[in-house]
Design an enzyme around this catalytic site. Structure first.
Site, PDB file in Angstrom:
ATOM      1  N   SER A  92       0.843  -1.378   0.168  1.00 41.11           N
ATOM      2  CA  SER A  92      -0.010  -0.065  -0.076  1.00 41.11           C
ATOM      3  C   SER A  92       0.880   1.255  -0.006  1.00 41.11           C
ATOM      4  CB  SER A  92      -0.855   0.015   1.257  1.00 41.11           C
ATOM      5  OG  SER A  92      -1.766  -1.161   1.228  1.00 41.11           O
ATOM      6  N   GLU A 216      -9.780   6.138  25.836  1.00 40.85           N
ATOM      7  CA  GLU A 216     -10.527   5.056  25.647  1.00 40.85           C
ATOM      8  C   GLU A 216     -10.097   3.890  26.405  1.00 40.85           C
ATOM      9  OE1 GLU A 216     -13.127   3.185  21.854  1.00 40.85           O
ATOM     10  OE2 GLU A 216     -11.591   4.483  21.240  1.00 40.85           O
ATOM     11  N   HIS A 440      -1.539  -9.894  -0.660  1.00 41.12           N
ATOM     12  CA  HIS A 440      -2.271  -9.155  -1.629  1.00 41.12           C
ATOM     13  C   HIS A 440      -2.099  -9.945  -3.026  1.00 41.12           C
ATOM     14  CE1 HIS A 440      -0.884  -5.093   0.443  1.00 41.12           C
ATOM     15  NE2 HIS A 440      -1.705  -5.983   1.093  1.00 41.12           N
TER      16      HIS A 440
END
Length: 518
Positions: A92, A216, A440
Protein backbone atom coordinates in the site's frame (compact mmCIF):
# COMPACT_ATOMS: atom_id res chain seq x y z
CA UNK A 1 -35.08 -11.53 -9.20
CA UNK A 2 -34.29 -15.02 -10.44
CA UNK A 3 -35.09 -17.21 -13.43
CA UNK A 4 -38.81 -17.78 -13.70
CA UNK A 5 -39.64 -14.55 -11.87
CA UNK A 6 -39.95 -12.11 -14.75
CA UNK A 7 -36.50 -12.60 -16.30
CA UNK A 8 -37.72 -13.71 -19.71
CA UNK A 9 -35.81 -13.27 -22.95
CA UNK A 10 -37.73 -10.02 -23.43
CA UNK A 11 -36.58 -8.82 -20.01
CA UNK A 12 -32.93 -9.20 -20.99
CA UNK A 13 -33.45 -7.61 -24.41
CA UNK A 14 -35.16 -4.60 -22.83
CA UNK A 15 -32.44 -4.35 -20.20
CA UNK A 16 -29.78 -4.35 -22.91
CA UNK A 17 -31.63 -1.73 -24.96
CA UNK A 18 -31.89 0.57 -21.95
CA UNK A 19 -28.20 0.22 -21.14
CA UNK A 20 -27.35 0.91 -24.79
CA UNK A 21 -29.57 4.00 -24.76
CA UNK A 22 -27.72 5.38 -21.74
CA UNK A 23 -24.35 4.62 -23.31
CA UNK A 24 -25.27 6.42 -26.55
CA UNK A 25 -26.26 9.53 -24.61
CA UNK A 26 -22.96 9.67 -22.73
CA UNK A 27 -20.90 12.79 -23.46
CA UNK A 28 -17.45 13.64 -22.03
CA UNK A 29 -17.46 16.36 -19.38
CA UNK A 30 -14.90 18.85 -20.75
CA UNK A 31 -14.48 21.19 -17.80
CA UNK A 32 -12.04 22.18 -15.10
CA UNK A 33 -12.62 20.31 -11.82
CA UNK A 34 -13.11 22.65 -8.91
CA UNK A 35 -13.04 19.69 -6.53
CA UNK A 36 -11.35 16.29 -6.66
CA UNK A 37 -12.44 13.38 -4.48
CA UNK A 38 -10.40 10.17 -4.45
CA UNK A 39 -12.12 7.21 -2.80
CA UNK A 40 -9.62 4.42 -2.18
CA UNK A 41 -10.80 0.95 -1.21
CA UNK A 42 -7.65 -0.60 0.23
CA UNK A 43 -7.38 -4.15 -1.12
CA UNK A 44 -10.64 -3.79 -3.06
CA UNK A 45 -9.90 -6.04 -6.03
CA UNK A 46 -12.50 -6.95 -8.64
CA UNK A 47 -13.49 -10.16 -6.81
CA UNK A 48 -14.07 -8.08 -3.68
CA UNK A 49 -16.29 -5.66 -5.61
CA UNK A 50 -18.31 -8.55 -7.04
CA UNK A 51 -18.80 -10.27 -3.69
CA UNK A 52 -19.66 -6.97 -1.95
CA UNK A 53 -22.16 -6.20 -4.70
CA UNK A 54 -23.90 -9.51 -3.99
CA UNK A 55 -23.81 -8.83 -0.24
CA UNK A 56 -25.23 -5.35 -0.81
CA UNK A 57 -28.18 -6.84 -2.66
CA UNK A 58 -28.71 -9.66 -0.16
CA UNK A 59 -28.80 -7.14 2.68
CA UNK A 60 -31.86 -5.76 0.86
CA UNK A 61 -33.45 -9.23 0.65
CA UNK A 62 -32.59 -9.65 -3.04
CA UNK A 63 -30.59 -12.42 -4.69
CA UNK A 64 -27.73 -9.91 -4.88
CA UNK A 65 -26.10 -10.55 -8.24
CA UNK A 66 -28.23 -7.89 -9.94
CA UNK A 67 -27.25 -5.22 -7.38
CA UNK A 68 -24.65 -2.46 -7.83
CA UNK A 69 -22.35 -0.56 -5.51
CA UNK A 70 -22.51 3.23 -5.76
CA UNK A 71 -19.34 3.67 -7.79
CA UNK A 72 -20.32 0.95 -10.28
CA UNK A 73 -22.80 3.46 -11.71
CA UNK A 74 -20.00 5.84 -12.72
CA UNK A 75 -19.83 6.24 -16.52
CA UNK A 76 -16.09 5.63 -17.02
CA UNK A 77 -14.21 2.52 -15.96
CA UNK A 78 -10.58 1.56 -16.59
CA UNK A 79 -7.93 -0.77 -15.19
CA UNK A 80 -4.89 0.08 -13.12
CA UNK A 81 -1.62 -1.87 -13.16
CA UNK A 82 -0.63 -2.04 -9.51
CA UNK A 83 2.91 -3.44 -9.53
CA UNK A 84 5.60 -1.57 -7.62
CA UNK A 85 8.82 -0.61 -9.34
CA UNK A 86 10.60 -3.53 -7.68
CA UNK A 87 7.74 -6.00 -7.14
CA UNK A 88 5.08 -7.84 -9.17
CA UNK A 89 2.68 -7.75 -6.22
CA UNK A 90 2.48 -4.40 -4.52
CA UNK A 91 2.10 -3.00 -1.03
CA UNK A 92 0.00 0.00 0.00
CA UNK A 93 2.90 2.42 0.45
CA UNK A 94 4.33 2.12 -3.04
CA UNK A 95 0.89 2.10 -4.64
CA UNK A 96 -0.36 5.13 -2.70
CA UNK A 97 2.75 7.05 -3.69
CA UNK A 98 1.97 6.18 -7.32
CA UNK A 99 -1.68 7.24 -7.44
CA UNK A 100 -1.15 10.34 -5.29
CA UNK A 101 2.18 11.58 -6.67
CA UNK A 102 2.22 10.24 -10.22
CA UNK A 103 5.50 8.39 -9.67
CA UNK A 104 5.88 4.63 -9.21
CA UNK A 105 8.23 3.53 -6.45
CA UNK A 106 9.36 0.53 -4.42
CA UNK A 107 7.73 -1.55 -1.71
CA UNK A 108 7.47 0.20 1.64
CA UNK A 109 8.41 3.71 0.45
CA UNK A 110 6.20 6.72 1.13
CA UNK A 111 6.46 9.88 -0.96
CA UNK A 112 9.86 8.90 -2.33
CA UNK A 113 11.03 7.68 -5.70
CA UNK A 114 12.76 4.35 -6.27
CA UNK A 115 16.25 5.70 -5.58
CA UNK A 116 15.44 5.50 -1.87
CA UNK A 117 16.25 2.21 -0.13
CA UNK A 118 13.70 0.68 2.22
CA UNK A 119 14.51 1.24 5.90
CA UNK A 120 17.66 3.17 4.96
CA UNK A 121 17.53 6.70 6.30
CA UNK A 122 20.68 7.92 4.54
CA UNK A 123 19.19 7.04 1.15
CA UNK A 124 16.23 9.38 1.63
CA UNK A 125 17.50 12.94 0.94
CA UNK A 126 16.77 14.09 -2.59
CA UNK A 127 14.27 11.32 -3.38
CA UNK A 128 11.15 13.07 -2.07
CA UNK A 129 8.15 13.50 -4.38
CA UNK A 130 5.16 15.71 -3.70
CA UNK A 131 1.52 14.64 -3.98
CA UNK A 132 -1.77 16.11 -5.11
CA UNK A 133 -2.35 17.17 -1.49
CA UNK A 134 0.68 19.46 -1.69
CA UNK A 135 -0.36 20.71 -5.15
CA UNK A 136 -3.86 21.52 -3.92
CA UNK A 137 -2.52 23.41 -0.89
CA UNK A 138 -0.19 25.40 -3.16
CA UNK A 139 -3.21 26.41 -5.25
CA UNK A 140 -5.12 27.65 -2.21
CA UNK A 141 -7.58 24.75 -2.14
CA UNK A 142 -8.78 23.03 1.01
CA UNK A 143 -7.63 19.47 1.65
CA UNK A 144 -8.83 16.63 3.84
CA UNK A 145 -7.91 13.07 4.79
CA UNK A 146 -10.46 10.49 5.92
CA UNK A 147 -9.64 6.86 6.70
CA UNK A 148 -10.70 3.95 8.88
CA UNK A 149 -7.07 3.02 9.53
CA UNK A 150 -4.53 4.93 11.57
CA UNK A 151 -4.16 8.33 9.95
CA UNK A 152 -0.41 7.57 9.81
CA UNK A 153 -0.98 4.31 7.90
CA UNK A 154 0.36 3.84 4.38
CA UNK A 155 -2.42 5.26 2.20
CA UNK A 156 -3.09 8.55 3.98
CA UNK A 157 0.60 8.93 4.89
CA UNK A 158 1.63 8.89 1.23
CA UNK A 159 -0.38 12.08 0.75
CA UNK A 160 1.74 14.16 3.13
CA UNK A 161 4.84 12.23 4.30
CA UNK A 162 8.24 11.30 2.90
CA UNK A 163 9.70 8.20 4.52
CA UNK A 164 11.84 5.24 3.41
CA UNK A 165 9.88 3.03 5.81
CA UNK A 166 6.09 3.03 6.04
CA UNK A 167 6.31 1.69 9.61
CA UNK A 168 8.08 4.79 10.98
CA UNK A 169 4.73 6.14 12.16
CA UNK A 170 5.97 7.62 15.45
CA UNK A 171 9.29 8.34 17.13
CA UNK A 172 8.73 5.19 19.20
CA UNK A 173 8.76 3.20 15.95
CA UNK A 174 12.06 4.86 15.01
CA UNK A 175 13.84 4.31 18.32
CA UNK A 176 16.30 1.81 16.78
CA UNK A 177 17.17 4.08 13.84
CA UNK A 178 20.58 5.77 13.93
CA UNK A 179 20.58 9.08 15.78
CA UNK A 180 21.73 11.12 12.80
CA UNK A 181 18.65 10.24 10.74
CA UNK A 182 17.10 13.39 9.28
CA UNK A 183 13.77 11.74 8.41
CA UNK A 184 11.01 12.65 10.84
CA UNK A 185 8.37 10.16 11.92
CA UNK A 186 5.14 10.16 9.93
CA UNK A 187 2.90 11.60 12.68
CA UNK A 188 5.26 14.54 13.12
CA UNK A 189 5.24 15.13 9.36
CA UNK A 190 1.44 15.22 9.42
CA UNK A 191 1.30 17.81 12.17
CA UNK A 192 3.98 19.89 10.46
CA UNK A 193 2.14 19.88 7.11
CA UNK A 194 0.20 23.05 7.76
CA UNK A 195 -3.11 23.61 6.00
CA UNK A 196 -4.75 20.17 6.13
CA UNK A 197 -8.20 21.15 7.32
CA UNK A 198 -9.76 17.74 7.94
CA UNK A 199 -7.99 14.79 9.57
CA UNK A 200 -10.28 11.87 10.41
CA UNK A 201 -9.11 8.36 11.27
CA UNK A 202 -7.55 6.27 14.01
CA UNK A 203 -4.07 6.18 15.49
CA UNK A 204 -4.02 8.14 18.76
CA UNK A 205 -1.10 6.00 19.95
CA UNK A 206 1.13 7.67 17.34
CA UNK A 207 0.32 11.15 18.72
CA UNK A 208 0.01 10.76 22.50
CA UNK A 209 2.88 10.38 24.97
CA UNK A 210 4.02 7.03 26.28
CA UNK A 211 2.82 6.38 29.82
CA UNK A 212 -0.08 8.79 29.60
CA UNK A 213 -3.76 7.93 29.63
CA UNK A 214 -5.67 7.17 26.43
CA UNK A 215 -9.29 8.31 26.97
CA UNK A 216 -10.61 5.01 25.63
CA UNK A 217 -7.97 2.32 26.14
CA UNK A 218 -6.26 3.36 29.36
CA UNK A 219 -2.46 3.50 29.82
CA UNK A 220 -0.46 4.05 26.64
CA UNK A 221 2.49 1.65 26.52
CA UNK A 222 3.92 2.25 23.04
CA UNK A 223 3.23 5.94 22.65
CA UNK A 224 5.48 8.83 21.71
CA UNK A 225 8.75 9.51 23.48
CA UNK A 226 9.10 13.22 22.67
CA UNK A 227 5.88 15.25 22.90
CA UNK A 228 2.09 15.21 22.69
CA UNK A 229 1.39 15.91 19.02
CA UNK A 230 -2.30 16.52 19.58
CA UNK A 231 -1.33 19.47 21.80
CA UNK A 232 1.22 20.60 19.20
CA UNK A 233 -1.53 20.55 16.57
CA UNK A 234 -3.96 22.43 18.81
CA UNK A 235 -1.34 25.04 19.75
CA UNK A 236 -0.62 25.70 16.07
CA UNK A 237 -4.28 26.22 15.22
CA UNK A 238 -4.73 28.51 18.20
CA UNK A 239 -1.63 30.55 17.36
CA UNK A 240 -3.01 31.16 13.87
CA UNK A 241 -6.39 32.22 15.17
CA UNK A 242 -8.20 29.34 13.46
CA UNK A 243 -11.57 27.86 14.34
CA UNK A 244 -10.63 24.29 15.24
CA UNK A 245 -11.62 21.18 17.17
CA UNK A 246 -9.93 17.97 18.30
CA UNK A 247 -12.36 15.07 18.85
CA UNK A 248 -11.99 11.40 19.70
CA UNK A 249 -15.48 9.89 20.07
CA UNK A 250 -18.91 9.80 18.44
CA UNK A 251 -20.49 12.45 20.66
CA UNK A 252 -17.73 14.97 20.03
CA UNK A 253 -17.84 14.20 16.32
CA UNK A 254 -21.59 14.80 16.22
CA UNK A 255 -21.09 18.18 17.90
CA UNK A 256 -18.75 19.48 15.17
CA UNK A 257 -20.48 22.35 13.40
CA UNK A 258 -19.01 22.61 9.88
CA UNK A 259 -20.16 26.22 9.59
CA UNK A 260 -18.06 27.31 12.57
CA UNK A 261 -15.18 24.81 12.25
CA UNK A 262 -12.41 25.17 9.66
CA UNK A 263 -9.78 22.76 11.03
CA UNK A 264 -10.53 19.46 12.72
CA UNK A 265 -8.55 16.46 13.90
CA UNK A 266 -10.57 13.39 14.83
CA UNK A 267 -8.67 10.35 16.12
CA UNK A 268 -11.31 7.72 16.87
CA UNK A 269 -9.16 4.78 17.91
CA UNK A 270 -5.92 4.13 19.71
CA UNK A 271 -4.93 2.14 16.62
CA UNK A 272 -7.22 1.45 13.66
CA UNK A 273 -10.92 2.22 13.81
CA UNK A 274 -13.43 -0.61 14.17
CA UNK A 275 -14.65 -2.75 11.31
CA UNK A 276 -18.13 -1.62 10.28
CA UNK A 277 -19.71 -4.82 11.66
CA UNK A 278 -18.03 -4.17 15.03
CA UNK A 279 -18.68 -0.43 15.53
CA UNK A 280 -21.66 -1.13 17.79
CA UNK A 281 -19.30 -2.86 20.21
CA UNK A 282 -17.26 0.33 20.75
CA UNK A 283 -18.44 1.93 24.02
CA UNK A 284 -17.15 5.36 22.99
CA UNK A 285 -18.75 5.08 19.59
CA UNK A 286 -17.22 5.84 16.21
CA UNK A 287 -18.57 7.70 13.19
CA UNK A 288 -19.12 5.71 10.01
CA UNK A 289 -16.97 6.31 6.96
CA UNK A 290 -19.98 7.90 5.24
CA UNK A 291 -20.56 10.28 8.16
CA UNK A 292 -16.89 11.29 8.24
CA UNK A 293 -17.02 11.88 4.49
CA UNK A 294 -20.06 14.12 4.82
CA UNK A 295 -18.58 16.15 7.65
CA UNK A 296 -15.35 16.59 5.71
CA UNK A 297 -17.12 17.79 2.56
CA UNK A 298 -19.26 20.27 4.49
CA UNK A 299 -16.12 21.79 6.02
CA UNK A 300 -13.99 21.78 2.87
CA UNK A 301 -16.68 23.03 0.48
CA UNK A 302 -16.69 26.43 2.15
CA UNK A 303 -13.56 27.28 0.15
CA UNK A 304 -14.58 28.99 -3.12
CA UNK A 305 -11.40 27.67 -4.76
CA UNK A 306 -12.48 24.07 -4.16
CA UNK A 307 -10.93 21.10 -2.38
CA UNK A 308 -9.11 17.79 -2.60
CA UNK A 309 -10.39 14.96 -0.40
CA UNK A 310 -8.92 11.49 0.07
CA UNK A 311 -11.30 8.93 1.59
CA UNK A 312 -9.93 5.46 2.37
CA UNK A 313 -11.90 2.37 3.26
CA UNK A 314 -8.76 0.97 4.84
CA UNK A 315 -10.01 -2.03 6.76
CA UNK A 316 -11.22 -3.90 3.69
CA UNK A 317 -7.56 -4.84 3.39
CA UNK A 318 -7.26 -5.93 7.03
CA UNK A 319 -10.31 -8.16 6.81
CA UNK A 320 -8.77 -9.94 3.84
CA UNK A 321 -5.39 -10.32 5.54
CA UNK A 322 -7.20 -12.10 8.38
CA UNK A 323 -9.14 -14.22 5.82
CA UNK A 324 -12.32 -12.85 7.38
CA UNK A 325 -14.43 -12.11 4.33
CA UNK A 326 -17.42 -11.04 6.41
CA UNK A 327 -15.49 -8.10 7.80
CA UNK A 328 -13.83 -7.25 4.47
CA UNK A 329 -17.08 -7.25 2.49
CA UNK A 330 -19.16 -5.36 5.03
CA UNK A 331 -16.44 -2.71 5.04
CA UNK A 332 -16.65 -2.61 1.24
CA UNK A 333 -20.39 -1.96 1.45
CA UNK A 334 -19.70 0.78 4.03
CA UNK A 335 -17.12 2.22 1.63
CA UNK A 336 -19.73 2.27 -1.14
CA UNK A 337 -22.06 4.16 1.18
CA UNK A 338 -19.33 6.76 1.70
CA UNK A 339 -18.97 7.16 -2.07
CA UNK A 340 -22.73 7.53 -2.41
CA UNK A 341 -22.78 10.19 0.31
CA UNK A 342 -19.89 12.09 -1.27
CA UNK A 343 -21.52 12.09 -4.70
CA UNK A 344 -24.83 13.29 -3.23
CA UNK A 345 -23.11 16.26 -1.57
CA UNK A 346 -21.22 17.42 -4.66
CA UNK A 347 -21.99 18.09 -8.31
CA UNK A 348 -20.78 15.98 -11.21
CA UNK A 349 -20.50 19.25 -13.13
CA UNK A 350 -17.49 20.55 -11.17
CA UNK A 351 -16.27 17.59 -9.08
CA UNK A 352 -14.07 14.79 -10.39
CA UNK A 353 -14.77 11.67 -8.33
CA UNK A 354 -12.41 8.71 -8.70
CA UNK A 355 -12.89 5.38 -6.95
CA UNK A 356 -10.20 2.74 -7.14
CA UNK A 357 -8.05 0.31 -5.14
CA UNK A 358 -4.36 0.21 -4.40
CA UNK A 359 -4.09 -3.55 -4.96
CA UNK A 360 -6.12 -6.74 -4.87
CA UNK A 361 -6.06 -9.83 -2.64
CA UNK A 362 -5.88 -13.58 -3.29
CA UNK A 363 -9.63 -13.74 -2.71
CA UNK A 364 -11.88 -15.89 -4.89
CA UNK A 365 -15.56 -16.55 -5.62
CA UNK A 366 -16.28 -19.96 -7.11
CA UNK A 367 -17.69 -23.44 -6.93
CA UNK A 368 -20.89 -22.99 -9.04
CA UNK A 369 -23.31 -22.01 -6.25
CA UNK A 370 -26.90 -21.28 -7.28
CA UNK A 371 -27.91 -17.71 -7.93
CA UNK A 372 -28.93 -16.00 -4.70
CA UNK A 373 -27.05 -18.47 -2.52
CA UNK A 374 -25.90 -16.57 0.62
CA UNK A 375 -22.54 -15.06 -0.26
CA UNK A 376 -20.99 -16.20 3.05
CA UNK A 377 -22.64 -19.62 2.87
CA UNK A 378 -21.71 -23.08 1.63
CA UNK A 379 -21.81 -23.65 -2.12
CA UNK A 380 -25.01 -25.35 -3.18
CA UNK A 381 -26.65 -26.82 -6.26
CA UNK A 382 -30.42 -26.30 -6.41
CA UNK A 383 -30.59 -26.22 -2.62
CA UNK A 384 -28.33 -29.23 -2.08
CA UNK A 385 -24.79 -28.80 -0.75
CA UNK A 386 -22.05 -29.34 -3.29
CA UNK A 387 -19.17 -31.52 -2.09
CA UNK A 388 -15.49 -31.42 -2.95
CA UNK A 389 -13.56 -34.58 -3.83
CA UNK A 390 -12.88 -35.12 -0.11
CA UNK A 391 -16.62 -35.48 0.43
CA UNK A 392 -16.92 -32.24 2.42
CA UNK A 393 -18.78 -29.03 1.59
CA UNK A 394 -17.00 -25.76 0.91
CA UNK A 395 -17.77 -22.04 0.99
CA UNK A 396 -18.30 -19.91 -2.10
CA UNK A 397 -15.57 -17.56 -0.85
CA UNK A 398 -11.99 -18.70 -0.35
CA UNK A 399 -8.38 -17.51 -0.36
CA UNK A 400 -5.45 -19.07 -2.17
CA UNK A 401 -3.32 -18.45 0.94
CA UNK A 402 -3.79 -17.24 4.49
CA UNK A 403 -4.50 -18.31 8.07
CA UNK A 404 -7.49 -20.39 6.95
CA UNK A 405 -5.25 -23.24 5.73
CA UNK A 406 -5.22 -26.28 8.00
CA UNK A 407 -2.00 -28.18 8.58
CA UNK A 408 -1.57 -31.14 10.93
CA UNK A 409 2.04 -32.25 10.91
CA UNK A 410 2.78 -33.82 7.51
CA UNK A 411 -0.91 -34.52 6.90
CA UNK A 412 -3.23 -31.90 5.50
CA UNK A 413 -6.87 -32.41 6.40
CA UNK A 414 -9.57 -29.93 5.50
CA UNK A 415 -12.10 -29.41 8.30
CA UNK A 416 -15.74 -30.23 7.68
CA UNK A 417 -17.66 -26.94 7.82
CA UNK A 418 -21.17 -28.39 7.52
CA UNK A 419 -22.23 -27.14 10.95
CA UNK A 420 -19.91 -24.10 11.08
CA UNK A 421 -21.36 -20.60 11.14
CA UNK A 422 -19.49 -19.31 8.10
CA UNK A 423 -21.31 -15.96 8.22
CA UNK A 424 -19.85 -15.01 11.62
CA UNK A 425 -17.35 -12.12 11.46
CA UNK A 426 -14.67 -14.25 13.13
CA UNK A 427 -14.91 -17.09 10.62
CA UNK A 428 -11.80 -17.50 8.47
CA UNK A 429 -12.40 -18.78 4.94
CA UNK A 430 -10.31 -21.78 3.99
CA UNK A 431 -7.16 -21.43 1.93
CA UNK A 432 -4.65 -23.65 0.19
CA UNK A 433 -1.32 -22.33 1.51
CA UNK A 434 -0.81 -21.35 5.12
CA UNK A 435 0.33 -17.86 6.03
CA UNK A 436 -0.28 -16.05 9.29
CA UNK A 437 -1.54 -13.18 7.16
CA UNK A 438 -3.13 -13.61 3.72
CA UNK A 439 -1.28 -11.78 0.95
CA UNK A 440 -2.10 -9.14 -1.62
CA UNK A 441 -2.95 -10.13 -5.18
CA UNK A 442 -1.00 -8.85 -8.17
CA UNK A 443 -3.75 -8.48 -10.76
CA UNK A 444 -5.09 -5.19 -12.10
CA UNK A 445 -7.74 -3.29 -10.16
CA UNK A 446 -10.57 -1.14 -11.50
CA UNK A 447 -10.82 2.64 -11.72
CA UNK A 448 -14.33 4.14 -11.65
CA UNK A 449 -14.72 7.84 -12.47
CA UNK A 450 -17.25 10.59 -13.07
CA UNK A 451 -17.06 14.35 -13.46
CA UNK A 452 -14.74 16.71 -15.34
CA UNK A 453 -12.21 14.86 -17.51
CA UNK A 454 -13.28 11.45 -16.16
CA UNK A 455 -13.31 10.16 -19.75
CA UNK A 456 -9.50 10.20 -19.61
CA UNK A 457 -9.78 6.92 -17.72
CA UNK A 458 -10.34 4.78 -20.79
CA UNK A 459 -8.21 1.62 -20.89
CA UNK A 460 -5.44 -0.09 -18.95
CA UNK A 461 -3.22 2.43 -17.21
CA UNK A 462 -0.16 2.55 -15.03
CA UNK A 463 -1.36 3.30 -11.52
CA UNK A 464 0.68 6.50 -11.47
CA UNK A 465 -1.51 7.83 -14.30
CA UNK A 466 -4.34 8.43 -11.80
CA UNK A 467 -2.50 11.35 -10.20
CA UNK A 468 -1.88 12.89 -13.61
CA UNK A 469 -5.59 12.86 -14.52
CA UNK A 470 -6.56 14.35 -11.16
CA UNK A 471 -3.95 17.11 -11.50
CA UNK A 472 -4.77 17.80 -15.17
CA UNK A 473 -8.50 18.02 -14.48
CA UNK A 474 -8.05 20.55 -11.69
CA UNK A 475 -4.98 22.44 -13.03
CA UNK A 476 -2.61 21.45 -10.22
CA UNK A 477 1.04 20.49 -9.92
CA UNK A 478 2.74 19.92 -13.27
CA UNK A 479 -0.50 21.00 -14.94
CA UNK A 480 -1.01 24.30 -13.11
CA UNK A 481 -0.68 26.50 -16.20
CA UNK A 482 -3.90 27.03 -18.21
CA UNK A 483 -2.13 25.90 -21.38
CA UNK A 484 -1.17 22.54 -19.85
CA UNK A 485 -4.37 21.51 -18.07
CA UNK A 486 -8.07 21.00 -18.65
CA UNK A 487 -8.49 24.72 -19.20
CA UNK A 488 -6.78 24.35 -22.58
CA UNK A 489 -9.33 21.74 -23.65
CA UNK A 490 -12.18 23.95 -22.42
CA UNK A 491 -10.81 26.90 -24.38
CA UNK A 492 -10.38 24.81 -27.52
CA UNK A 493 -13.90 23.42 -27.20
CA UNK A 494 -15.34 26.91 -26.70
CA UNK A 495 -13.47 28.23 -29.75
CA UNK A 496 -14.73 25.34 -31.86
CA UNK A 497 -18.28 25.90 -30.65
CA UNK A 498 -18.03 29.61 -31.53
CA UNK A 499 -16.72 28.74 -35.00
CA UNK A 500 -19.61 26.35 -35.52
CA UNK A 501 -22.04 29.01 -34.32
CA UNK A 502 -20.60 31.55 -36.79
CA UNK A 503 -20.95 29.07 -39.65
CA UNK A 504 -24.56 28.39 -38.69
CA UNK A 505 -25.29 32.14 -38.70
CA UNK A 506 -23.77 32.52 -42.19
CA UNK A 507 -25.71 29.51 -43.47
CA UNK A 508 -28.97 30.97 -42.18
CA UNK A 509 -28.09 34.32 -43.80
CA UNK A 510 -27.37 32.72 -47.19
CA UNK A 511 -30.55 30.67 -47.07
CA UNK A 512 -32.52 33.80 -46.25
CA UNK A 513 -30.98 35.66 -49.19
CA UNK A 514 -31.83 32.84 -51.57
CA UNK A 515 -35.39 32.72 -50.27
CA UNK A 516 -35.70 36.53 -50.69
CA UNK A 517 -34.53 36.38 -54.32
CA UNK A 518 -36.99 33.60 -55.03
Amino acid sequence: MCSGNGETALFWRNLGREELRRARRLQPNIAVAKNVMLFLGDGMGVSTVTAARILHGQLQNKTGEESALAFENFPYIALSKTYNQNAQTADSAGTATAFLSGVKTNLGLLGMDARAVFHNCSSAPGTEVTSILHWALAAGKSVGLVTTTRITHATPAAAYAHSPDRDWESDYDMRSVAGNCTVKDIATQLVETDGIQVIFGGGRIKFLLNGTHDPEDGLITRGRLDKDLVKVWEDRQQSKGRRYKYVWNQTEFDNIDPASTDFVMGLFGSSHMQYSVDISNDPAGEPSLADMTEKAIRILSKNPKGFFLLVEGGRIDHGHHASQAVRALHDTVAFSEAVERGVALTSETDTLTVTTADHSHVFTIGGYPSRGNPIFGLADEQGKLKLATDGKPYTTLAYSNGPGAYANGVNFTRPNVTSTNTSHPNYRQQSAVHFDSETHGGEDVAIYAQGPMSHLFHGTHEQSYIAHVMAFSSCLGDYSEPSTCAQADVTALTSTACLIDDRVVWLIYLLAMVAFQL
